[in-house]
Design a protein around this motif. Structure first.
Motif, short mmCIF file in Angstrom:
data_model
loop_
_atom_site.label_atom_id
_atom_site.label_comp_id
_atom_site.label_asym_id
_atom_site.label_seq_id
_atom_site.Cartn_x
_atom_site.Cartn_y
_atom_site.Cartn_z
N LEU A 22 8.70 -1.73 -6.73
CA LEU A 22 7.87 -0.66 -7.29
C LEU A 22 7.67 0.45 -6.26
O LEU A 22 7.80 1.63 -6.56
N MET A 23 7.34 0.05 -5.02
CA MET A 23 7.09 1.06 -3.97
C MET A 23 8.37 1.87 -3.71
O MET A 23 8.32 3.10 -3.63
N HIS A 24 9.51 1.16 -3.62
CA HIS A 24 10.75 1.89 -3.34
C HIS A 24 11.17 2.77 -4.53
O HIS A 24 11.82 3.79 -4.35
N LYS A 41 -8.51 5.36 9.44
CA LYS A 41 -8.24 6.81 9.66
C LYS A 41 -7.03 6.99 10.57
O LYS A 41 -6.34 8.00 10.52
N GLY A 42 -6.75 5.99 11.42
CA GLY A 42 -5.54 6.04 12.26
C GLY A 42 -4.33 5.69 11.42
O GLY A 42 -3.34 6.41 11.37
N SER A 43 -4.43 4.57 10.70
CA SER A 43 -3.34 4.11 9.85
C SER A 43 -3.92 3.10 8.87
O SER A 43 -4.61 2.15 9.28
N TYR A 73 0.88 -1.18 0.00
CA TYR A 73 0.00 0.00 0.00
C TYR A 73 0.92 1.22 0.00
O TYR A 73 1.75 1.36 0.89
N TRP A 74 0.81 2.06 -1.02
CA TRP A 74 1.58 3.30 -1.02
C TRP A 74 0.77 4.35 -1.76
O TRP A 74 0.70 4.34 -2.99
N GLY A 75 0.11 5.23 -1.04
CA GLY A 75 -0.64 6.32 -1.67
C GLY A 75 -2.14 6.19 -1.47
O GLY A 75 -2.70 5.10 -1.54
N LYS A 76 -2.76 7.35 -1.20
CA LYS A 76 -4.21 7.38 -0.96
C LYS A 76 -4.89 8.10 -2.11
O LYS A 76 -4.48 9.21 -2.47
N ARG A 77 -5.95 7.48 -2.66
CA ARG A 77 -6.72 8.20 -3.69
C ARG A 77 -7.74 9.11 -3.03
O ARG A 77 -8.30 10.00 -3.66
N SER A 83 4.77 -0.97 13.49
CA SER A 83 4.26 -0.66 14.83
C SER A 83 3.01 0.22 14.77
O SER A 83 2.17 0.14 15.66
N SER A 84 2.87 1.03 13.71
CA SER A 84 1.65 1.85 13.66
C SER A 84 0.46 0.98 13.25
O SER A 84 -0.66 1.21 13.68
N ALA A 85 0.72 -0.07 12.48
CA ALA A 85 -0.37 -0.99 12.11
C ALA A 85 -0.89 -1.72 13.35
O ALA A 85 -2.09 -1.74 13.63
N VAL A 120 -5.61 -1.78 9.25
CA VAL A 120 -6.84 -2.57 9.06
C VAL A 120 -6.52 -4.04 8.77
O VAL A 120 -7.29 -4.93 9.09
N ARG A 121 -5.33 -4.28 8.18
CA ARG A 121 -5.00 -5.67 7.82
C ARG A 121 -4.70 -6.51 9.05
O ARG A 121 -4.71 -7.74 8.97
N SER A 122 -4.44 -5.86 10.22
CA SER A 122 -4.22 -6.63 11.46
C SER A 122 -5.55 -7.02 12.13
O SER A 122 -5.55 -7.68 13.16
C1 DP6 Z 1 5.21 1.00 3.74
O1 DP6 Z 1 -0.35 2.55 7.13
O2 DP6 Z 1 1.73 3.69 7.98
O3 DP6 Z 1 4.12 -0.22 5.44
O4 DP6 Z 1 -2.24 5.10 6.20
O5 DP6 Z 1 -0.76 7.07 6.14
O6 DP6 Z 1 -0.98 5.77 8.25
P1 DP6 Z 1 -0.99 5.72 6.73
O7 DP6 Z 1 0.25 4.84 6.30
P2 DP6 Z 1 0.78 3.45 6.85
O8 DP6 Z 1 1.59 2.96 5.58
C2 DP6 Z 1 2.51 1.94 5.63
C3 DP6 Z 1 2.81 1.47 4.28
C4 DP6 Z 1 3.89 0.39 4.20
C5 DP6 Z 1 3.47 -0.64 3.16
C6 DP6 Z 1 2.31 -1.51 3.59
O9 DP6 Z 1 2.26 -1.88 4.79
O10 DP6 Z 1 1.52 -1.87 2.73
#
Ligand code: DP6
Length: 317
Positions: free
Chosen positions: A232-234, A134-136, A18-22, A103-105, A140-142
């Motif tokens: 791709l993300m990097h 909305k937090g991160s 996941y990289w980028g929000k539409r 850790s934010s996930a 949601v995947r956890s």
């Molecule tokens: C690089 O979930 O930390 O780990 O939604 O803005 O809080 P926000 O971003 P975050 O993005 C982490 C992205 C990543 C790749 C991934 O886990 O898919």
């Protein structure tokens, strides 16, 4: 409202990124992403009622700074019944914080599950996902176990359980807090990287192809697709203005060395996120030899992780 609720949430590591929000308001991603929920690194969070009018957050034994505290406060308002938050939050990560080890996930999924119980909201999984992201986004995947897809429409879906012999080694190259948050870094990527469109097109194809390759589990193909999505993300990061660089010279050297391990047949695959640390997926039968190889490269700090359970309440009063 309850008096005290504790939840525990595991980290998840993305195979398709996941990289980028539409949509930055509702936190909707440009593409699907796919992760594996892992059990040995997790966040444990307690939300407790305090009789005095007070809102405080302690993370790993320290009071949060004003900016992070405000972010948590705003997140709590999404669950609270009014805007008086007489709560104390105490949260603890079992591994490094903000160093590309999700850790934010685990943090936001633990907090969401704890608040859902504390305020007796009883949100279902779709409602909980809509708030948690909305937090991160990656949090949601956890909320589910196994291989989990966070879809472009914002909701999550379990694809399948992980095979029992799959294991992940998180190698700690450096546990310093990252210099720029993923949230800020991906915004810069969306706005400035000329490569972003290519990322979106190919990463969505990877998500579709990976879904097929997970059932039955095709180690070779999943490995190939994971490494493609990571690259791709990097590449978006490298072509952002300013350039976003989470891959230290030390990570780079480790990557080149560990790749040698796969000489004729793939025994491992590698991914990296927004930080210098490296995640290696391998099979249990190859674990000992991969670990000895990591030791010979001079790395002694790593976590061995196995597929685990989703975020859940572990104590409530
Ligand atoms: C690089 O979930 O930390 O780990 O939604 O803005 O809080 P926000 O971003 P975050 O993005 C982490 C992205 C990543 C790749 C991934 O886990 O898919």
């Amino acid at each position: 409202m309850k008096q005290r609720v504790t939840a525990r949430a595991p980290i998840n590591i993305a195979l398709c990124k996941y990289w980028g929000k539409r949509d930055t308001k509702n936190i909707l991603p440009f593409t699907d992403s796919i992760s594996l929920t892992l059990q040995e690194l997790y966040t444990e969070t307690t939300v407790e009622y305090t009789p005095k009018s007070d809102f405080s957050v302690t993370m790993n034994g320290k009071e949060l700074n004003k900016k992070d505290r405000q972010k948590i406060y705003n997140f709590c308002l999404l669950f609270a019944h009014d805007d008086t938050l007489n709560i104390h939050i105490n949260t603890h990560n079992s591994g490094p914080t903000s160093a590309g080890l999700a850790s934010s996930a685990s943090g936001f999924s633990a907090l969401a599950v704890a608040l859902n119980e504390f305020y007796e909201r009883q949100y279902d999984i779709d409602e909980l996902t809509t708030i948690t992201r909305k937090g991160s986004g990656s949090a949601v995947r956890s909320l589910l176990s196994g291989f989990v897809k966070w879809q472009r429409n914002g909701l999550i879906q379990k694809i399948t359980d992980a095979p029992h012999d799959l294991v992940v080694i998180a190698v700690i190259i450096n546990d310093q807090v990252k210099s720029i948050s993923s949230r800020d870094a991906m915004k810069i990527g969306v706005e400035t990287s000329p490569f972003f469109r290519t990322f979106v097109e190919r990463n969505q194809e990877i998500a579709n192809e990976m879904t097929q390759a997970l059932t039955p589990f095709d180690f070779e193909r999943v490995g190939e697709l994971t490494e493609q999505s990571t690259a791709l993300m990097h590449n978006v990061m490298k072509t952002s203005d300013p350039v976003i660089d989470y891959v230290s010279a030390e990570s780079q050297a480790f990557l080149s060395a560990i790749k040698q391990f796969n000489n004729s047949k793939r025994k491992l695959f590698i991914t990296m996120d927004a930080g210098p640390n490296i995640k290696i997926f391998t099979r249990k039968k190859d674990l000992d030899s991969v670990i000895s190889y990591i030791n010979t490269l001079g790395y002694k700090e790593y976590h061995i992780l196995s597929p685990g359970d989703y975020a859940r309440v572990i104590d409530d009063e």
